[in-house]
Enzyme design. Structure first.
Site: not given
Length: 471
Positions: A102, A132, A208
């Site tokens: 992402h 992911d 992230s």
């Protein structure tokens, strides 16, 4: 001369001296952590800004930090619509880097910045939205610093972990905490095949894709998501286990995409109603709601109503344990599956199939169930005609339709006219007579387990008959 405090003993203060020192881990591994920036020609995809799926600081705050604290990697409000920031880490000296999908999804240009301030253009080798995961590659002079890969399967709640990343663009920020839980499912959604590591490590937007380390200085997870009502850290963060990620890396290197195993079942967690109806000892396992035609499950002989207790030697404690185990199994592998059927345990072997690309195997927590009938259960049923069975994909002699909901038991369970009942207490019913026979001995206090089809969704529903006039 020693000083003591009233009411406090040395035994009570001694544990403070045992707190871990993280400096060695940080010094060794920080050079292998990178800042990731992805640029988009149009507006970036939803949830691509690092720290999914929460919001970051508001544009005013971001602009203050950018202008007055000299943050070259923090985009201006105008740039934010076309920029995604995240973290990553180098897994091999020749330039392979792991981050979240992402962070870089649909980016036109991806760059990474190293601790020595070099900025390099990265090629996206491959991505996998289900896990992911994104694998990047950079070309650099000389061998790059790398992290050590650990074993996420050995993690236990209560163990210390720490993260290094770039929250809000602050490069090489170190935060620490403990493992709060392992094997955490986030409820199906986009990542049913991932059992997350839950921690209380402060994670925010920009973290992230960054690494989660154990006290041995090994990467055990990739920081991926936070749970927050405000967009800020609230003590609940989720990381992708590194074992799962490295399985994906090997496949992305070899073919640019990830292949997952597929069993071909819809499942439901074993809840109290299932325990009562099947007279189980505990609520462990996953009950099979539906078996996909011509799937590995059907070929192995799995049936609706079977309770899966173990898969390939791994106990299924809750329903969400099964999809990640199946997903990580290489297609073509024969695995033993321990099930409970008609009160007896047995083991069958299934040759795992391949999940079609871009499809997720999910636990089906499905919908609900379907004139004769049962006054105790509060419903009437009728035989199905051939046209209805054909429309639902049922064979002759499969299922009866609910013609009317006549009492509170069925109504409170959400049953509706038009629902189709396929099984009663794991016994198939295909006629009104068969349904009457299956429910003839139901008495107050009993729990009856129905397998119900509504539209294209099938689910087990437990109906408990009240025990007494006032219930």
């Amino acid at each position: 001369m020693g000083i003591t405090m009233p009411g406090i003993t040395m035994a009570q203060v001694a544990p403070a001296a045992a707190l871990p020192d993280f400096t060695g881990i940080v010094q060794k591994n920080a050079p292998a952590v990178v800042h990731v920036e992805a640029k988009y020609s149009g507006r970036r995809p939803k949830n691509s800004a690092g720290g999914q799926p929460m919001q970051g600081m508001d544009p005013g705050q971001a602009e203050i930090f950018r202008r007055f604290f000299g943050m070259p990697m923090m985009p201006s409000p105008e740039e934010q619509a076309h920029t995604s920031l995240g973290s990553g880490f180098i897994i091999s000296g020749d330039g392979y880097i792991l981050t979240n999908n992402h962070v870089v999804d649909h980016a036109d240009v991806v760059t990474v910045r190293l601790q020595d301030r070099r900025t390099l253009t990265a090629k996206v080798v491959g991505t996998d939205a289900t896990y992911d995961i994104a694998l990047l590659k950079v070309d650099a002079t000389g061998s790059l610093p790398t992290v050590s890969i650990g074993d996420s399967r050995t993690l236990k709640p209560g163990q210390w972990v720490l993260a290094i990343g770039s929250p809000f663009g602050f490069d090489y920020t170190v935060t620490q905490g403990i493992v709060s839980a392992v094997g955490r499912s986030l409820g199906g959604g986009d990542q049913p095949s991932t059992s997350f590591i839950q921690t209380d490590v402060p994670i925010n937007r920009g973290n992230s894709g960054g690494p989660l380390f154990n006290l041995q200085g090994q990467v055990v997870g990739i920081n991926s998501q936070i749970y927050s009502d405000t967009g800020g850290y609230q003590g609940v963060a989720f990381s992708i286990p590194i074992d799962l990620a490295m399985n994906a890396v090997d496949q992305l290197k070899a073919k640019g995409f990830v292949t997952r195993g597929m069993l071909g079942v819809e499942i439901k967690p074993v809840d109290e109603d299932v325990v009562k109806a099947l007279k189980l000892d505990s609520a462990k396992g996953a009950i099979v709601v539906n078996v996909t035609p011509d799937s590995a499950a059907q070929k192995a002989g799995l049936q609706s109503g079977d309770v899966i207790l173990a898969f390939n030697g791994h106990d299924i404690v809750q329903g969400t344990d099964l999809p990640p185990l199946v997903s990580l199994t290489k297609p073509g592998t024969s695995v033993p599956i321990k099930i409970l059927r008609d009160g007896s345990e047995k083991t069958i072997n299934a040759t795992i199939g391949a999940m079609p690309r871009n499809q997720n195997e999910q636990s089906a927590l499905g919908k609900v169930a379907p004139s004769g009938g049962s006054s105790a259960l509060g419903l009437s049923v009728e035989n199905l005609d051939s046209a209805t069975r054909s429309q639902l994909g049922l064979k002759a002699g499969e299922g009866v339709g609910i013609s009317d909901v006549t009492g509170p038991v069925a109504a409170q369970a959400g049953l509706q006219q038009g629902d189709v009942i396929l099984m009663v207490n794991q016994k198939k019913v295909g006629t009104v007579e068969a349904f009457r026979a299956a429910t003839a001995n139901v008495k107050p206090g009993d729990t009856v387990l129905l397998l119900v089809r509504r539209g294209d969704t099938t689910n087990f529903i437990g109906l408990t008959v009240p025990n007494g006039k006032d219930e």
